[in-house]
Design an enzyme around this catalytic site. Structure first.
Site, PDB file in Angstrom:
ATOM      1  N   SER A  13      45.896  18.981  -1.325  1.00  8.04           N
ATOM      2  CA  SER A  13      45.790  18.988  -2.782  1.00  8.04           C
ATOM      3  C   SER A  13      45.433  20.339  -3.376  1.00  8.04           C
ATOM      4  O   SER A  13      45.610  20.549  -4.580  1.00  8.04           O
ATOM      5  CB  SER A  13      44.754  17.947  -3.241  1.00  8.04           C
ATOM      6  N   ASP A 238      43.777  22.471  10.325  1.00  2.00           N
ATOM      7  CA  ASP A 238      42.519  22.550   9.580  1.00  2.00           C
ATOM      8  C   ASP A 238      41.377  21.802  10.262  1.00  2.00           C
ATOM      9  O   ASP A 238      40.229  22.257  10.235  1.00  2.00           O
ATOM     10  CB  ASP A 238      42.698  22.100   8.127  1.00  2.00           C
ATOM     11  N   THR A 260      40.240  14.621   2.927  1.00  7.22           N
ATOM     12  CA  THR A 260      41.280  13.652   2.604  1.00  7.22           C
ATOM     13  C   THR A 260      41.404  12.633   3.735  1.00  7.22           C
ATOM     14  O   THR A 260      41.576  11.443   3.517  1.00  7.22           O
ATOM     15  CB  THR A 260      42.623  14.360   2.367  1.00  7.22           C
ATOM     16  N   GLN A 305      39.700   9.474  -3.611  1.00  4.82           N
ATOM     17  CA  GLN A 305      40.422  10.439  -4.445  1.00  4.82           C
ATOM     18  C   GLN A 305      41.516   9.732  -5.248  1.00  4.82           C
ATOM     19  O   GLN A 305      41.745  10.043  -6.425  1.00  4.82           O
ATOM     20  CB  GLN A 305      41.049  11.534  -3.565  1.00  4.82           C
TER      21      GLN A 305
END
Length: 467
Positions: A13, A238, A260, A305
C-alpha cells in the site's frame, strides 16, 4: 561526517525511503520520502505500475540529495512472489501482474499433474499459497506461452528495480525461495523441478545472498539523481528483512512480522519439509545467512485495514482499537479462510462468516473490529500450539515487529490467547533489517547477533504480560 545507509521499503500500500546512521552507538532512523502504492485494474487484471514505482524510487533518491544526506549504500525490499519477465532487450513481457489477481485459479491442478503436492513440499518446503510464483508461472505458460518462450530473465520485483539502478541482474536468495522453486538443501534453483514443469530454465538468474553488492548506479541514474551510490542486496523479501530486526538472540523465541500479513514462526538452521509441517501449512522461507524462517502466513492486518476503509467515519487505528476494546462480542472467524483474501466487502465477509457459523453478527465499528482482532489473536494462539507440537519445544516470548507492534490492544489479546509474554517493536522492522544487511556488509557490526543486540537498544520496545 555522518555515514548514511538507505532502505527503500515498498509494501503493498505504500513505499518509503528510510535513512539510517549510527549515533552514540545506536541506530538512528529517519524517513525522508513516502509514496503510495497499490494494484491497478488493467483490463480486468490486477497489476503493479512498476514504471511509476521506479520513478518514486528516484524521487526519493533526489530527496536525499536535497537534504545533503548522501547514502554510502542502499537496498530495496518489497513483498514476495511477484516478478517481471524480460526479453532479450530487457523489456518487460506482458503485464506485471499482482499476487491478488485471480489468474492462478486452477493452476495448482496443472502443477500437480507434473508433481503431487506432497512431493512438491518435500522438495521445497514452501507453504501452498495460490499466489506463489510457481502457480503464477504456470498461468503464464498456459495463457501466454509466447512470454515464457521469449523470456531471457526473470527478476523478482526488488531485483528488477536494483537492475534498473545498476544495469546488473542479481537474484536475491530470500525472495527466490518464495517462488516455491528453490531446493532448501542446495539453496539453489531446483532445475529438475523447473524442467519438470516446463518452465524456461534460462530465465532463472544465479542466486545471491543478502549483503551481495549488485553494483553502483549507472551513469544515467547518477546524472538524474545527482550522486553515485553502491547498491547492496538486503533480504529483498520484506519479511526476510523484518525478521533480521527481531531484537533477541534467544533461540527460544517466536516472532510475528505484523503488517498487511502476519508472518508467525521461528528461525531454524535446517528446513522442515516433513508431512507434519505440510499439513499444518508451515513454510520454510530463506532467511539471512541461510537461516530458515519456519512460519505460517496469517491474513494479518489486511482485514482491519480493509474494514477501516469501509467505515463511514474516518477513524484512526487507535480509535478503532479503543472501540473494539470496549466490546464483549465473542464471535470468532477463521482469518485464514479464503473468503477474506480479496472480498468486495471485508465487513460483509466477516458478517457472512458469522452467519454461516451461527455466531453473533457484528454490526457496529467496535464489534466488527473486536471480531477481527480477537480472531487474529486466537489464530496466533493456535499457531503457537502447532509450532510447539512440531518442534517439541516450548516458547516463552513472542516478538512482534513491524507496524502491528503499534496495535496495543492486539498485543494484549495476543498475550492472552497465546499465554506468552509479548515484546512489541521495532515498528520499522523491515527498513531496519534492510539497513542491517548493508551495515553488516560494511563491517559496522561483526555479525547478526551483534546488530540484533544494537537494535534492541536503539528502538522502543514495549512488553505485554500474559496474565
Amino acid at each position: 561526517m555522518d555515514k548514511y545507509y538507505l532502505a527503500v521499503d515498498i509494501g503493498a500500500s505504500s513505499g518509503r525511503h528510510m535513512l539510517a546512521s549510527m549515533v552514540d552507538g545506536k541506530v538512528q532512523l529517519e524517513e525522508v520520502y513516502r509514496f503510495p502504492n497499490g494494484m491497478d485494474n488493467v483490463n480486468g487484471t490486477l497489476c503493479w505500475d512498476v514504471n511509476r514505482l521506479f520513478t518514486e524510487i528516484k524521487n526519493g533518491l533526489k530527496k536525499c540529495k536535497e537534504l545533503g544526506k548522501i547514502p554510502v549504500s542502499m537496498g530495496i525490499d518489497t513483498w514476495a512472489v511477484d516478478y517481471v519477465l524480460l526479453d532479450k532487450d530487457d523489456k518487460i513481457l506482458g503485464d506485471t501482474v499482482g499476487y491478488r489477481d485471480n489468474r492462478t485459479a486452477g493452476m495448482d491442478d496443472k502443477v500437480y499433474e507434473m508433481i503431487p503436492l506432497e512431493d512438491l513440499y518435500a522438495r521445497t518446503g514452501i507453504q501452498k499459497q495460490m499466489f506463489n510464483t510457481i502457480y503464477q508461472l504456470m498461468a503464464v505458460k498456459e495463457q501466454h506461452p509466447e512470454h515464457m518462450e521469449q523470456a531471457e530473465a526473470m527478476l523478482m520485483i526488488p531485483d528488477y528495480f536494483q537492475f534498473l539502478l545498476t544495469g546488473v541482474k542479481k537474484q536475491e536468495y530470500t525472495n527466490a525461495t518464495s517462488t516455491q522453486l528453490v531446493n532448501p538443501k542446495t539453496n539453489d534453483w531446483d532445475y529438475e523441478l523447473i524442467e519438470m514443469l516446463g518452465y524456461n530454465k534460462r530465465m532463472f538468474q544465479p542466486i545471491s545472498l543478502p549483503g551481495t553488492v549488485a553494483g553502483n548506479f549507472t551513469k544515467e541514474i547518477q546524472e538524474e539523481v545527482g550522486f553515485d551510490c553502491k547498491v547492496v542486496l538486503p533480504a529483498t523479501h520484506d519479511t526476510g528483512s523484518a525478521v533480521i530486526s527481531v531484537p533477541t538472540n534467544d533461540d527460544n523465541a517466536i516472532y510475528i512480522s505484523s503488517g498487511t500479513w502476519s508472518l508467525m514462526g521461528i528461525e531454524r538452521k535446517e528446513a522442515d519439509c516433513s508431512r507434519e509441517a505440510m499439513k499444518a501449512n508451515f513454510t520454510n522461507e530463506g532467511g539471512y545467512d541461510y537461516r530458515f524462517r519456519f512460519l505460517k502466513n496469517i491474513m494479518g492486518l489486511w482485514m482491519i485495514q480493509s474494514v477501516k476503509k469501509e467505515f463511514e467515519e474516518d477513524l484512526s487505528f487507535g480509535e478503532i482499537c479503543s472501540r473494539a476494546s470496549k466490546e464483549t462480542i465473542e464471535s470468532i472467524v477463521d482469518c485464514n479462510d479464503d473468503s477474506f483474501f480479496a472480498p468486495d466487502s471485508m465487513i460483509k465477509a466477516v458478517q457472512d462468516f458469522c452467519v454461516n457459523t451461527k455466531q453473533q453478527v457484528p454490526k457496529s465499528v467496535g464489534e466488527i473490529a473486536a471480531v477481527v482482532y480477537n480472531s487474529l489473536a486466537k489464530c496466533y494462539g493456535d499457531t503457537v500450539k502447532e509450532i510447539e507440537a512440531i518442534t517439541g519445544n516450548t516458547y516463552d516470548t513472542i516478538y512482534v515487529v513491524g507496524g502491528g507492534a503499534n496495535a496495543g490492544y492486539l498485543n494484549e489479546l495476543t498475550a492472552r490467547y497465546t499465554g506468552k509474554n509479548v515484546s512489541a517493536g521495532p515498528t520499522e522492522a523491515t527498513a531496519i533489517g534492510n539497513i542491517a544487511a548493508q551495515m553488516l556488509h560494511d563491517g559496522v557490526f561483526a555479525d547478526l547477533p551483534a546488530i540484533r543486540t544494537c537494535i534492541g537498544e536503539s528502538f522502543d520496545i514495549k512488553w505485554y504480560g500474559k496474565e
